[in-house]
Design a protein around this motif. Structure first.
Motif, PDB file in Angstrom:
ATOM      1  N   UNK A  34       0.838  -1.208   0.000  1.00 50.22           N
ATOM      2  CA  UNK A  34       0.000   0.000   0.000  1.00 50.22           C
ATOM      3  C   UNK A  34       0.869   1.253   0.000  1.00 50.22           C
ATOM      4  N   UNK A  35       1.908   1.260   0.848  1.00 49.86           N
ATOM      5  CA  UNK A  35       2.795   2.426   0.920  1.00 49.86           C
ATOM      6  C   UNK A  35       3.542   2.642  -0.393  1.00 49.86           C
ATOM      7  N   UNK A  36       4.018   1.542  -0.970  1.00 53.85           N
ATOM      8  CA  UNK A  36       4.743   1.651  -2.236  1.00 53.85           C
ATOM      9  C   UNK A  36       3.845   2.196  -3.338  1.00 53.85           C
ATOM     10  N   UNK A  37       2.602   1.720  -3.389  1.00 56.37           N
ATOM     11  CA  UNK A  37       1.668   2.198  -4.425  1.00 56.37           C
ATOM     12  C   UNK A  37       1.369   3.678  -4.243  1.00 56.37           C
ATOM     13  N   UNK A  38       1.156   4.101  -2.992  1.00 57.39           N
ATOM     14  CA  UNK A  38       0.838   5.508  -2.740  1.00 57.39           C
ATOM     15  C   UNK A  38       2.009   6.403  -3.127  1.00 57.39           C
ATOM     16  N   UNK A  39       3.224   5.993  -2.759  1.00 55.00           N
ATOM     17  CA  UNK A  39       4.398   6.784  -3.117  1.00 55.00           C
ATOM     18  C   UNK A  39       4.602   6.815  -4.630  1.00 55.00           C
ATOM     19  N   UNK A  40       4.370   5.660  -5.256  1.00 57.04           N
ATOM     20  CA  UNK A  40       4.514   5.608  -6.713  1.00 57.04           C
ATOM     21  C   UNK A  40       3.497   6.514  -7.404  1.00 57.04           C
ATOM     22  N   UNK A  41       2.247   6.464  -6.952  1.00 58.61           N
ATOM     23  CA  UNK A  41       1.210   7.333  -7.524  1.00 58.61           C
ATOM     24  C   UNK A  41       1.524   8.801  -7.271  1.00 58.61           C
ATOM     25  N   UNK A  42       2.049   9.097  -6.090  1.00 53.83           N
ATOM     26  CA  UNK A  42       2.378  10.484  -5.758  1.00 53.83           C
ATOM     27  C   UNK A  42       3.511  11.002  -6.634  1.00 53.83           C
ATOM     28  N   UNK A  43       4.517  10.158  -6.868  1.00 59.10           N
ATOM     29  CA  UNK A  43       5.613  10.562  -7.746  1.00 59.10           C
ATOM     30  C   UNK A  43       5.109  10.764  -9.167  1.00 59.10           C
ATOM     31  N   UNK A  44       4.197   9.905  -9.615  1.00 54.39           N
ATOM     32  CA  UNK A  44       3.615  10.068 -10.948  1.00 54.39           C
ATOM     33  C   UNK A  44       2.841  11.373 -11.047  1.00 54.39           C
ATOM     34  N   UNK A  45       2.126  11.733  -9.986  1.00 52.55           N
ATOM     35  CA  UNK A  45       1.380  12.998  -9.974  1.00 52.55           C
ATOM     36  C   UNK A  45       2.342  14.172 -10.153  1.00 52.55           C
ATOM     37  N   UNK A  46       3.450  14.140  -9.406  1.00 53.95           N
ATOM     38  CA  UNK A  46       4.440  15.224  -9.508  1.00 53.95           C
ATOM     39  C   UNK A  46       4.943  15.356 -10.941  1.00 53.95           C
ATOM     40  N   UNK A  47       5.328  14.223 -11.535  1.00 54.86           N
ATOM     41  CA  UNK A  47       5.935  14.244 -12.856  1.00 54.86           C
ATOM     42  C   UNK A  47       4.932  14.566 -13.958  1.00 54.86           C
ATOM     43  N   UNK A  48       3.715  14.022 -13.850  1.00 56.82           N
ATOM     44  CA  UNK A  48       2.709  14.332 -14.868  1.00 56.82           C
ATOM     45  C   UNK A  48       2.271  15.784 -14.734  1.00 56.82           C
ATOM     46  N   UNK A  49       2.228  16.293 -13.503  1.00 58.24           N
ATOM     47  CA  UNK A  49       1.945  17.722 -13.293  1.00 58.24           C
ATOM     48  C   UNK A  49       3.010  18.581 -13.978  1.00 58.24           C
ATOM     49  N   UNK A  50       4.255  18.141 -13.883  1.00 58.29           N
ATOM     50  CA  UNK A  50       5.341  18.871 -14.536  1.00 58.29           C
ATOM     51  C   UNK A  50       5.173  18.821 -16.054  1.00 58.29           C
ATOM     52  N   UNK A 174      -5.127   9.738 -10.471  1.00 59.22           N
ATOM     53  CA  UNK A 174      -4.103   9.358  -9.509  1.00 59.22           C
ATOM     54  C   UNK A 174      -4.315  10.052  -8.167  1.00 59.22           C
ATOM     55  N   UNK A 175      -4.682  11.339  -8.230  1.00 58.59           N
ATOM     56  CA  UNK A 175      -4.928  12.077  -6.991  1.00 58.59           C
ATOM     57  C   UNK A 175      -6.097  11.482  -6.232  1.00 58.59           C
ATOM     58  N   UNK A 176      -7.126  11.071  -6.957  1.00 57.20           N
ATOM     59  CA  UNK A 176      -8.286  10.436  -6.336  1.00 57.20           C
ATOM     60  C   UNK A 176      -7.878   9.123  -5.661  1.00 57.20           C
ATOM     61  N   UNK A 177      -6.995   8.369  -6.338  1.00 57.40           N
ATOM     62  CA  UNK A 177      -6.515   7.107  -5.775  1.00 57.40           C
ATOM     63  C   UNK A 177      -5.719   7.350  -4.496  1.00 57.40           C
ATOM     64  N   UNK A 178      -4.835   8.349  -4.525  1.00 54.04           N
ATOM     65  CA  UNK A 178      -4.027   8.661  -3.348  1.00 54.04           C
ATOM     66  C   UNK A 178      -4.915   9.144  -2.202  1.00 54.04           C
ATOM     67  N   UNK A 179      -5.859  10.030  -2.510  1.00 49.98           N
ATOM     68  CA  UNK A 179      -6.767  10.537  -1.483  1.00 49.98           C
ATOM     69  C   UNK A 179      -7.582   9.405  -0.865  1.00 49.98           C
ATOM     70  N   UNK A 180      -8.028   8.457  -1.713  1.00 47.66           N
ATOM     71  CA  UNK A 180      -8.798   7.326  -1.213  1.00 47.66           C
ATOM     72  C   UNK A 180      -7.962   6.447  -0.303  1.00 47.66           C
ATOM     73  N   UNK A 181      -6.704   6.227  -0.679  1.00 47.06           N
ATOM     74  CA  UNK A 181      -5.814   5.410   0.146  1.00 47.06           C
ATOM     75  C   UNK A 181      -5.527   6.089   1.480  1.00 47.06           C
ATOM     76  N   UNK A 182      -5.346   7.396   1.451  1.00 52.10           N
ATOM     77  CA  UNK A 182      -5.089   8.131   2.690  1.00 52.10           C
ATOM     78  C   UNK A 182      -6.287   8.073   3.633  1.00 52.10           C
ATOM     79  N   UNK A 197       7.789  13.989   2.301  1.00 52.49           N
ATOM     80  CA  UNK A 197       9.233  13.804   2.334  1.00 52.49           C
ATOM     81  C   UNK A 197       9.759  13.356   0.965  1.00 52.49           C
ATOM     82  N   UNK A 198       9.038  12.398   0.354  1.00 54.83           N
ATOM     83  CA  UNK A 198       9.448  11.914  -0.959  1.00 54.83           C
ATOM     84  C   UNK A 198       9.368  13.029  -1.996  1.00 54.83           C
ATOM     85  N   UNK A 199       8.308  13.839  -1.924  1.00 53.21           N
ATOM     86  CA  UNK A 199       8.148  14.950  -2.870  1.00 53.21           C
ATOM     87  C   UNK A 199       9.298  15.948  -2.739  1.00 53.21           C
TER      88      UNK A 199
END
Length: 360
Positions: A34-50, A174-182, A197-199
């Motif tokens: 679960x933690x790995x998926x959330x971090x992976x989705x969060x990193x994807x959000x950062x990069x796709x936002x860029x 992805x943001x919806x997925x992260x928010x749901x997991x949180x 921290x990862x961001x």
């Protein structure tokens, strides 16, 4: 005291290493799925936002270009109208016999002096006619070129808008997925802290280091002709042309010799895939890819990034494509042998085999 760019980056890096505990990088306990998926989705959000920001900037630039071309088109339309009217008068003069009358006068001149005087006059008129008709033809060609360019840029703009919409939809999902997991997590505060921290680490250190590795790889691969000089036996001839056989160990030695940064990376050839992997100062990078032979804009062997992992996290396709565009990891056979072209690049266990044909 003002710090230059290099020392400023070092200061940020060291500060982050002291004040941040990056779960992906330093945690003794392994991450849960679960933690790995959330971090992976969060990193994807950062990069796709860029990537969204890049697309938005490109959209603005393209819109400005379309507006400028539209103005140019209007101006050229006025120019061509004037040229068309002038050209029409010149052509009408030919068809209505005015030029024949002048030619008749030339042929009926009573003296050599009159003949050359009328000839000079006739040549001046003829040159003017050619100038007017050529001007019309050139302006018409320019008008058509501007129209074609405008149509292409308008089409590109629509493609950019579609891509922008898709990337925004990806970010939202992805943001919806992260928010749901949180919201469903037993410890949302811990997960949120990990994301932050990862961001922070990625934006201040990670992206810089990944690009730094790719820049070093691109610089080394641009010197591939040096590799061939050091390993002349790698190139052999056959009835169909030439074959280059690159051994995994030889390429590793060559790349390590080109840049100290690459000494901690190992390159491995497997069936159909190349893997580069290394670690340095808490940063783990893994690149997987393959080669294809491309002929446009020139014959070359292009490296495609199929997968890119940073500290165990998968970077999205937008980042992979950006790195492919910004850093050329391919090589060019004509720089090795000027009269050959690559026809095939295959990867086997421990070897890269490149087929070349003679192309004069």
């Amino acid at each position: 005291m003002r710090l230059n760019k290099q020392y400023k980056h070092l200061f940020i890096t060291l500060s982050l290493l002291f004040i941040i505990t990056i779960p992906v990088k330093t945690s003794a306990a392994p991450l849960t799925d679960e933690e790995l998926k959330i971090l992976n989705d969060s990193l994807s959000i950062i990069e796709i936002d860029r990537e969204v920001s890049r697309i938005e900037n490109r959209q603005k630039e393209t819109q400005q270009s379309v507006s400028q071309l539209s103005e140019q088109l209007g101006y050229k339309n006025e120019q061509i109208k004037t040229s068309r009217d002038a050209a029409g008068k010149r052509l009408a003069a030919y068809y209505m016999g005015e030029r024949e009358t002048l030619l008749g006068a030339l042929l009926s001149a009573n003296s050599l002096h009159d003949f050359f005087t009328i000839l000079d006059y006739y040549q001046i008129i003829a040159e003017r006619d050619h100038y007017v008709l050529d001007t019309y033809q050139n302006e018409y060609a320019s008008l058509k070129q501007t129209k074609d360019k405008l149509e292409k840029m308008t089409s590109d703009l629509e493609t950019i808008k579609d891509n922008l919409l898709k990337q925004r939809e990806r970010v939202a999902a992805l943001q919806q997925s992260v928010d749901g997991s949180l919201s469903s997590s037993v410890d949302p505060e811990k997960l949120q802290a990990m994301i932050e921290e990862m961001t922070l680490y990625w934006e201040n250190v990670g992206l810089y280091e990944v690009r730094r590795y790719f820049r070093a790889l691109a610089a080394a691969m641009s010197d591939f002709p040096d590799f061939m000089q050091e390993h002349e036996s790698s190139l052999t001839s056959d009835k169909n042309g030439y074959t280059i056989v690159v051994q995994e160990s030889d390429l590793n030695d060559f790349l390590h010799s080109k840049n100290e940064l690459l000494t901690n990376m190992s390159f491995q050839f497997d069936e159909g895939i190349i893997t580069a992997q290394g670690s340095r100062e808490g940063i783990n990078l893994k690149v997987e890819g393959h080669y294809t032979v491309e002929n446009e804009p020139q014959n070359c062997i292009v490296f495609h990034v199929d997968r890119l992992l940073f500290n165990g996290l998968d970077l999205p396709d937008t980042t992979r494509k950006e790195l492919e565009t910004d850093f050329d990891l391919g090589f060019y056979p004509k720089k090795i042998v000027p009269f050959v072209e690559a026809t095939e690049a295959t990867i086997h266990k421990g070897t890269l085999i490149i087929k070349l044909k003679i192309a004069l």
